[in-house]
Structures are given as C-alpha cells and as structure tokens.
Design a protein around this motif. Structure first.
Motif, PDB file in Angstrom:
ATOM      1  N   GLY A  21       0.818  -1.208   0.000  1.00  0.00           N
ATOM      2  CA  GLY A  21       0.000   0.000   0.000  1.00  0.00           C
ATOM      3  C   GLY A  21       0.851   1.257   0.000  1.00  0.00           C
ATOM      4  N   VAL A  22       1.900   1.268   0.826  1.00  0.00           N
ATOM      5  CA  VAL A  22       2.786   2.430   0.891  1.00  0.00           C
ATOM      6  C   VAL A  22       3.495   2.636  -0.452  1.00  0.00           C
ATOM      7  N   TYR A  23       3.915   1.538  -1.075  1.00  0.00           N
ATOM      8  CA  TYR A  23       4.570   1.665  -2.385  1.00  0.00           C
ATOM      9  C   TYR A  23       3.639   2.343  -3.388  1.00  0.00           C
ATOM     10  N   ALA A  38      -3.297   1.548  -3.677  1.00  0.00           N
ATOM     11  CA  ALA A  38      -2.897   1.784  -2.287  1.00  0.00           C
ATOM     12  C   ALA A  38      -4.084   1.549  -1.355  1.00  0.00           C
ATOM     13  N   LEU A  39      -5.246   2.066  -1.740  1.00  0.00           N
ATOM     14  CA  LEU A  39      -6.447   1.904  -0.919  1.00  0.00           C
ATOM     15  C   LEU A  39      -6.820   0.434  -0.781  1.00  0.00           C
ATOM     16  N   ALA A  40      -6.745  -0.312  -1.884  1.00  0.00           N
ATOM     17  CA  ALA A  40      -7.115  -1.726  -1.851  1.00  0.00           C
ATOM     18  C   ALA A  40      -6.239  -2.496  -0.867  1.00  0.00           C
ATOM     19  N   PHE A  41      -4.925  -2.245  -0.880  1.00  0.00           N
ATOM     20  CA  PHE A  41      -4.033  -3.013  -0.002  1.00  0.00           C
ATOM     21  C   PHE A  41      -4.072  -2.502   1.430  1.00  0.00           C
ATOM     22  N   PHE A  42      -4.322  -1.230   1.634  1.00  0.00           N
ATOM     23  CA  PHE A  42      -4.505  -0.751   3.001  1.00  0.00           C
ATOM     24  C   PHE A  42      -5.794  -1.311   3.598  1.00  0.00           C
ATOM     25  N   LYS A  43      -6.817  -1.469   2.768  1.00  0.00           N
ATOM     26  CA  LYS A  43      -8.052  -2.107   3.245  1.00  0.00           C
ATOM     27  C   LYS A  43      -7.789  -3.558   3.640  1.00  0.00           C
ATOM     28  N   TYR A  44      -7.037  -4.256   2.798  1.00  0.00           N
ATOM     29  CA  TYR A  44      -6.741  -5.664   3.093  1.00  0.00           C
ATOM     30  C   TYR A  44      -5.869  -5.764   4.343  1.00  0.00           C
ATOM     31  N   ASN A  45      -4.920  -4.857   4.465  1.00  0.00           N
ATOM     32  CA  ASN A  45      -4.080  -4.805   5.657  1.00  0.00           C
ATOM     33  C   ASN A  45      -4.941  -4.600   6.900  1.00  0.00           C
TER      34      ASN A  45
END
Length: 867
Positions: free
Chosen positions: A433-435, A445-452
């Motif tokens: 997400g940060v990348y 970024a939003l998709a992976f921060f949500k998954y995180n």
C-alpha cells in the motif's frame, strides 16, 4: 516364421491392415492376439494435432523407435497417443497400451505376461520375470506398438530405459511430464492454439460463443494456462448450469478464476471425462479431477517449498537471478539443482536461453490447495519482499524504484495467494500500500490498506491483549485515512483518523514511557489537524496541531540527536505555520517556518544522502518563500523558491518514478512563475508556468484518478491564463480559463464537500468574468461574477475564520461593483464597493502584515472616493 515377420517401413501398406487378423500364429501353432491389451479410450473430441501425429509416426518409423511425448498434465498427451494408437494400429503386428503408475516394469509385467502366455514361479524375482517378458516380446513379428502412458518418474525411466531399448521390434511411445532425458528423443506437446481451444470449448459447451463471450473465453484460457483438459472440463461444467436458463455465465466463471481460483468455483457439478480413467468413464467435479492431476507426495520437502514459492508468485517467467534474490535463506540451499530437477520432472517450465522458470496456473492452484505448509514454505519469500519494499520518508530503501515496481507486483501476487491472517502478511500488505501511495496509484494503495486493515482486525479479534497488534491496527486506520484524504473523501478520512487517534491515546495512556506510542499519538494528532484543515475547520485544526507540537517538543527535548524526533518536530512547525498562514497570522507563521527550515537544514547536513530530508528541506524553502511573498518581500521569496526548485530538480532527476517529487517540482515552477509575474517579468513567468502545466498534464494523464493532480492541472491553466492576459493575448487567456473552469466544475461536482475545490471553482468564475469584461461581453462577465460571489458567500458563511474566503468574498463584491459601474448602474456599483470596503477594512486591520489586503483596501477606498 512367415513373410509377415518383416519390418513395415513408413509409406508401405501394412499386411496386418490387409488381413485384419485377430491373432497371429507363431511356430508351434502358438496363437497370440494382435491386441495384447485392451485398447485405450478414443478421445471424445480430437481437434487439430494432425501435424503432431505425422511427426510422431515419422519419428517411430525411423531408426529411433523410442519417443517420449512430453508436456504438462492435461495438455493432451494421452489424447494424441490414443489417437495415434487407434489410427495406426493396423500397421502393427501387435499393439499394447499400459498405464505406468510408479513402475514401468511392474506395469509391463501386469499387462503383458498373460497375453504372451508367460507363467512365473511365485519366488521368481521381478528382474528375472522382466527378462523373460522381454525375450517373449522380442520373438514377436515386427513392428509392434507399445504405448506407456504416464511414465512420469525420472528414476524409474532411467532404471528401465536400457530394457526398453532392447525391444527393437517394438515402437515405444511414452507419454510423460519429464522434460529432459538425454538418452531419448522428446516430442513436446503444448496446449491447443487459441482457435482450436475455442472450438473445443464450444463443442463441450454445446453453444457457439458471441463476440463478447469469445473475448471472455480468451481471458479464461489465459487464466488456466492454456490447459486443454481444464478448458474441456470448464466447458462441460458451465453447460450443466445453462441448459435451460443461464445460471452461470462465462463472466461469472472468469470472475471465479480471478478472485477465488480454479479450485474454488462457485458453481460446480460432476462431469464425465476419460482423463486417467481406469476401465470406465470418470465422473467427478472439475476441481477434484484437476486437483488429482499432480501429487505433491512425489516431491521432496525442499522441492515442495520451491514449488510453493512459485505457486504464489505470478504465473510468468522469472529469472534465476531474481529467484536467488527472493530466496536467500538456508531453506533454499541447492536452489539451482532443485529448480532444474523440478523442471525435468515437468512441474515447472524452464527456458534455458534466458535461465527463466515458470509455473503454470493449474499447478499453482493445485499446490496452494494441497500443501498445508504453504505459508511456512513462503515465509522467507514474504520476509524478503517486506525488506525490499521498506519505505522511509519519501523513498523505498530496500531496492531501486525499478526493482521495487517488480517486487511490488510479486508481493501483490503473494498476498493474493493466502486466505489466512499472519503478522508478516499484515506487514507485506502495508508495504504494498505504501509503495502504491508513494508512486501515485491511490486506488491500489487503498485496496491493499483495506486488506491490511482487514487482516489486522482479524488477528486483533483473536488476540485483543496483544499490544503490537493494537499498534498495527492504529497504523492501519491511519494509512486508510491518509489515502481517503488524498482521494478527497474527507469525512471518511476524518472517521478513520479518529479511530486511529483513539487507539493511539489508549496505547500512550497504557504505556506512557514508550516513545513509539508517543510518536504514533503525535502523528495521529497531526493527521486529525490536516483533515480539519482540509475541511476548513481551522480552529479545530490548530488545537490538534498545538497538541502535536507539545508532544513533538517533549520527544525532541528528551533525545535531541534522535533524527526521528527532530524530523517530527520539523513537521509540527510546518503544520503550525500553515495553519497560522490560513488564519492570517503571517508573523507567527514565519517564525514556525523558520524553525521548520532550521531543523530541515540540520537533518539534510547530517544525512545528505537521505532523500526524505532533502525533500523536507525543499518544502521548508517553499513555505518560507510563500510567507515572504505574502509579506511583500518578493526578492527574499524568489531566493527561497529558487532553492526549492533546485532541490526538487535534483530529487526528480534521481528518482523519476517518484510522483511526489515530480509533483513538488511542478509546484516549484508554479512558485517561480508567480513570483516573476509579481515582479513584472512576464516572459519568465510564462516559461515557468508552461513547465508547471506540462508536468501537471503528465501527472494527470498517468493518474487520472488522482484528484490532487487534476486540481493542480486546473490551477496551472489559471496561471497561464493570467500571464497571457497580462501579455494582452485574450484569446489564449480565455482558452486557459475555460479549461480551468471545466476541470474545477468536475472536481466540485465529484467532491462537493471539498472546500478547496469549491474555492478554486469560485476563482475560475472570477477570471472568466474578468476576461469577458475585457472582451466587452459585460452580460457574460456579470453572470460569471455572480457565480463567483455566490460561492464565496457560501464559503465565508460556512468558515468565517478563514481569511482567504473572506478576502475572496470582498474581491467578488468589488468585481460586481466594477461591472455595474461599467453598465452605468452606479447605485448598485456603490453598494457592492461599500460591501467590499467593509470586509477589506476588517482584513487589513486584523492582519496588518498582509500586503495584499492593504493593496485591496487602498483600491476600494479610491473607488468609493470617486463615487
């Protein structure tokens, strides 16, 4: 023996084909069936492959009578061998088809001993029995055909290869996944070409696909690695659900493959197939048939671990050097030999020219489903990717941006390969997400921060007393809020920051001496302040920033050499300076920005190679430049803006993939343009504004979903319009102002609660009004000025403490006064001039440092004096 005992050469008509005898009689009146075993299933559908059949026949009827037909499981090797058997059986004296499970010798003895009338003593060893069987086979007429299906064991083939070569009167056709066997000729079979695969699918689906369905089918074929058997099974399965009414479309199937995987279809029924059937048609669900294609029990633990890694990486060719980089741990010692052995066994593909390896999607899915140790086997890979995507400040520290792009793509594939929560997967998703946030792809970024956030919530629910997980949950809310803020969903961003803030307070209260929790609380306060600023709540923002400053000062005072605390204090000064600027307190703002710049200079001097500190120094120069410009110190402002530009040029040249640096460079050109414009250097201003517009156009084209870039592009159009207006080119002026207004209308329509976009839209109406007035279109100018005034009135009513909105409203009154003066309505003109004068008097009295307010007030006073 009679004249049948001869070798039938290619091209000659076989005597066996002519006679069609069931038996052949040998010396001593011994009758032996021509078909030594049952015939294999004839394929239901056989498309294409004619060239393959011709090539196989040519090879077998040459001096080389042993051929390995190799390819992945389900690609069609058995179908080709079966078709060859049925098509050319009459050219052979005897034919036999045997299935090799684990042992070629045992399969031959089991199937051929009885038809060749061999009997063995119970105590006779296998080697002796095989010797007698080979002698009996050697006594048969030439040529005979022996097909050995599924000869997949390398060691077994090595053990029996010389014995097979002794059968000189037999054509030996072996289907195998083995890709390399130096003593034998191999003939490679790949999946059907696209048009034939489509024909196969339509045959079993019993329907001709429409053009839009063909496009979906092509994606399905790619998703299953062009595997012929899988295409057939999926077609049969989907037919079951759409016989009378459509219940499971191709689009549904494709979505399942992409989101759930090949072995987790949402709709599945038993279908019939002769694949690996033993005596009768096999009828099972597609997933069960596919899962049985490969047995992980054939592999060593190290081979399984390597296969597990390849199963979660993308189904594409990956170089050996890259795999060495990704798998440095002792678990993967002898990586080279194990990879080559997996390739020889047919589990993975090997491109010798490029030293690359690839795992098919089918084997990937089977491995993920069947290996209970999948996550453990992939831990080393996950840890390496976490390290490679390490983020500090404004850049990736673990690798170059080019490598980071590759590693991020690999990490995305890895994250998608697991359905379970694990602390390392939590960290990996955050790094991805940060990348993407760093490189400007906010949607990803939003998709992976949500998954995180989902993963850490899941873990925290199991372990609510785990302090590290609570901290990770706090950070996950903060990351989500930061992206939503960039996407201009400020209300949701504020909710998420509030969640993060509450967790930070709890952690700091429970562990007041833990500096990490104190730092996290400071960051939470800063994020709350930023969001309230964006929402126009400046007094609330100032409260949060004040608390952030207090914590940052405490941390820095306790440990001045700590660069994290020093940088945190610098950020606090920046936030306080920006808020006081918005509140009109320029002298206070200047003091904070000077502190920000001083700390940034120290950090950059101490760590000159640290790009994050160099970027922070650049921003501090920008803030000082803006403040001096507002105070009327244009020469000083120009010096700071030039430093800002030089630093950002260096950063962007070193890191061209970093969109933040590119965006900051664009802003530095805007600052230089604005200052040169104020100094009367219009040509220089125009050049800088053109650079600003060029970079913002590129950023908006590359990231059309990033609203910040869209807004900056609109502003660049506005400044180009201003400059062309000053140069007297009203046609170009109008074009740029219209472009600006169009973009700002879209932004305000999409984000009506964003006060910044609303204000920019108001300003765009102002400049359209100015231009139409200059062109003599007073009616149009009046309409635009009314829109400008309406929006500024709403903004000032909602945010009376914002000096920018108050000044905007005053200017809108002045513009309306001017247009009424031009049309001869002096009473209305005087009314609006008085309204403007009243607001500007308040601004000049309350904020004496603002030169612009003084200038506006002087203008208003002159207007009223004329009336």
């Amino acid at each position: 023996m009679n004249d049948q005992n001869r070798n039938v050469q290619q091209g000659e008509k076989s005597v066996y084909a002519e006679q069609g005898d069931v038996h052949i009689t040998y010396a001593g009146e011994r009758e032996i069936l021509r078909a030594l075993t049952e015939s294999p299933f004839r394929p239901e559908v056989f498309l294409g492959r004619e060239d393959d059949l011709d090539a196989i026949k040519k090879s077998l009827f040459s001096e080389n009578n042993l051929l390995l037909v190799n390819g992945n499981g389900g690609v069609g090797k058995t179908s080709i061998a079966s078709t060859y058997y049925h098509r050319y059986q009459h050219e052979y004296a005897h034919t036999a088809w045997i299935l090799s499970e684990k042992s070629i010798a045992n399969a031959m003895l089991s199937k051929l001993s009885t038809p060749l009338a061999l009997q063995f003593e119970n105590t006779m060893p296998t080697e002796k029995r095989l010797e007698l069987l080979l002698m009996a086979m050697d006594s048969l007429n030439k040529p005979c055909l022996l097909v050995i299906d599924n000869a997949n064991e390398v060691e077994d083939l090595e053990k029996n290869y010389q014995n097979l070569r002794r059968c000189s009167n037999f054509h030996l056709l072996l289907t195998t996944r083995i890709t390399e066997f130096e003593q034998a000729e191999l003939y490679r079979i790949d999946g059907l070409p696209e048009n034939q695969a489509l024909a196969l699918f339509e045959k079993h689906y019993r329907k001709t696909l429409q053009d839009d369905e063909v496009a979906i089918f092509k994606q399905i074929r790619t998703a299953v690695g062009d595997n012929t058997l899988v295409v057939e099974l999926l077609a049969k399965n989907i037919y079951q659900f759409n016989r009378l009414k459509a219940h499971y479309s191709l689009a549904n199937l494709l979505n399942d493959l992409q989101s759930k995987g090949l072995l987790a279809l949402s709709k599945s029924q038993a279908v019939g197939t002769d694949y690996q059937s033993k005596g009768s048609l096999r009828k099972e669900k597609p997933e069960d048939i596919i899962a049985a294609m490969y047995d992980l029990g054939e592999l060593s633990s190290k081979e399984t671990a390597i296969l597990s890694v390849l199963s979660v990486l993308p189904a594409e060719s990956i170089g050996f050097n890259t795999l060495e980089t990704l798998l440095p741990s002792p678990m993967f010692e002898n990586l080279e030999s194990n990879l080559l052995f997996l390739a020889q066994k047919g589990w993975i593909e090997y491109n010798e020219d490029n030293a690359e390896f690839k795992c098919s999607p089918v084997i990937q899915e089977i491995t993920k489903k069947k290996n209970p140790q999948l996550l453990d086997d992939c831990q080393s890979l996950i840890e390496t990717l976490i390290e490679k995507l390490n983020y500090e400040g404004c850049h990736i520290t673990g690798s170059s941006y080019e490598d980071a792009a590759l590693f991020s793509r690999y990490a995305e594939s890895v994250a998608a390969g697991f359905n379970e929560s694990h602390s390392n997967l939590v960290i990996l998703c955050e790094r991805i997400g940060v990348y993407h946030e760093t490189t400007g792809n906010l949607d990803k970024a939003l998709a992976f921060f949500k998954y995180n956030n989902y993963l850490v919530q899941k873990l925290y629910a199991y372990y609510p007393s785990n302090v590290e997980l609570k901290g990770a949950l706090q950070i996950s809310y903060s990351n989500l809020g930061h992206v939503y803020k960039k996407l201009e969903n400020l209300e949701l961003a504020l909710e998420l920051f509030a969640e993060s803030f509450e967790l930070s307070k709890e952690l700091h209260a429970a562990y007041p001496t833990d500096v990490n929790f104190k730092c996290d609380l400071a960051i939470s306060l800063q994020r709350m302040g930023e969001t309230h600023t964006a929402l126009g709540n400046l007094e609330q923002a100032l409260g949060f920033y004040g608390n952030n400053l207090e914590l940052s000062q405490e941390l820095y005072a306790a440990d001045p050499p700590n660069i994290r605390f020093k940088n945190g204090l610098a950020c606090s000064y920046q936030c306080m300076g920006e808020t006081h600027t918005s509140l009109g307190n320029l002298e206070l703002a200047l003091g904070f920005f000077e502190g920000f710049n001083e700390l940034s200079l120290d950090l950059h001097a101490a760590y000159p190679t640290e790009v994050g500190f160099k970027n922070t120094l650049a921003i501090s120069c920008d803030k000082l430049g803006e403040t001096h410009a507002a105070l009327g110190n244009l020469k000083q402002a120009l010096g700071f803006f030039e430093n800002f530009n030089h630093l950002e040029q260096d950063l962007y040249a070193a890191y061209p993939s970093n969109v933040e640096f590119k965006g900051n460079l664009a802003i530095s050109y805007e600052r230089l343009g604005k200052t040169h414009f104020a100094l009367g250097d219009l040509e220089q201003a125009l050049g800088f504004y053109q650079d600003y517009n060029r970079l913002e156009s590129e950023l908006h084209a590359d990231y059309p979903g990033n609203v910040g870039f869209k807004n900056s592009l609109a502003i660049s159009c506005q400044f180009l319009g201003n400059t062309h207006a000053a140069l007297g080119d009203l046609v170009q002026t109008l074009d740029f102002y219209q472009a600006c207004n169009h973009l700002e209308n879209e932004l305000h329509a999409d984000y009506p609660s964003n006060v910044g976009f609303k204000n920019q839209l108001a300003v765009s109406y102002q400049f359209l009004g100015i231009t139409h007035a200059a062109l003599g279109d007073l009616g149009q100018a009046l309409g635009f000025y009314k829109d400008y005034n309406r929006l500024e009135s709403e903004l000032h009513a909602d945010y009376p403490g914002n000096v920018g909105f108050k000044d905007g409203l005053a200017v809108s009154y002045a513009k309306l006064g001017g247009i009424y003066e031009q049309t001869g309505d002096k009473e209305l003109a005087a009314q609006y001039y008085r309204l403007a004068h009243a607001l500007l008097t308040e601004l000049a009295d309350n904020f004496p440092s603002y030169v612009e307010f003084k200038n506006h007030l002087t203008w208003a006073e002159n207007k009223l004096a004329n009336f």
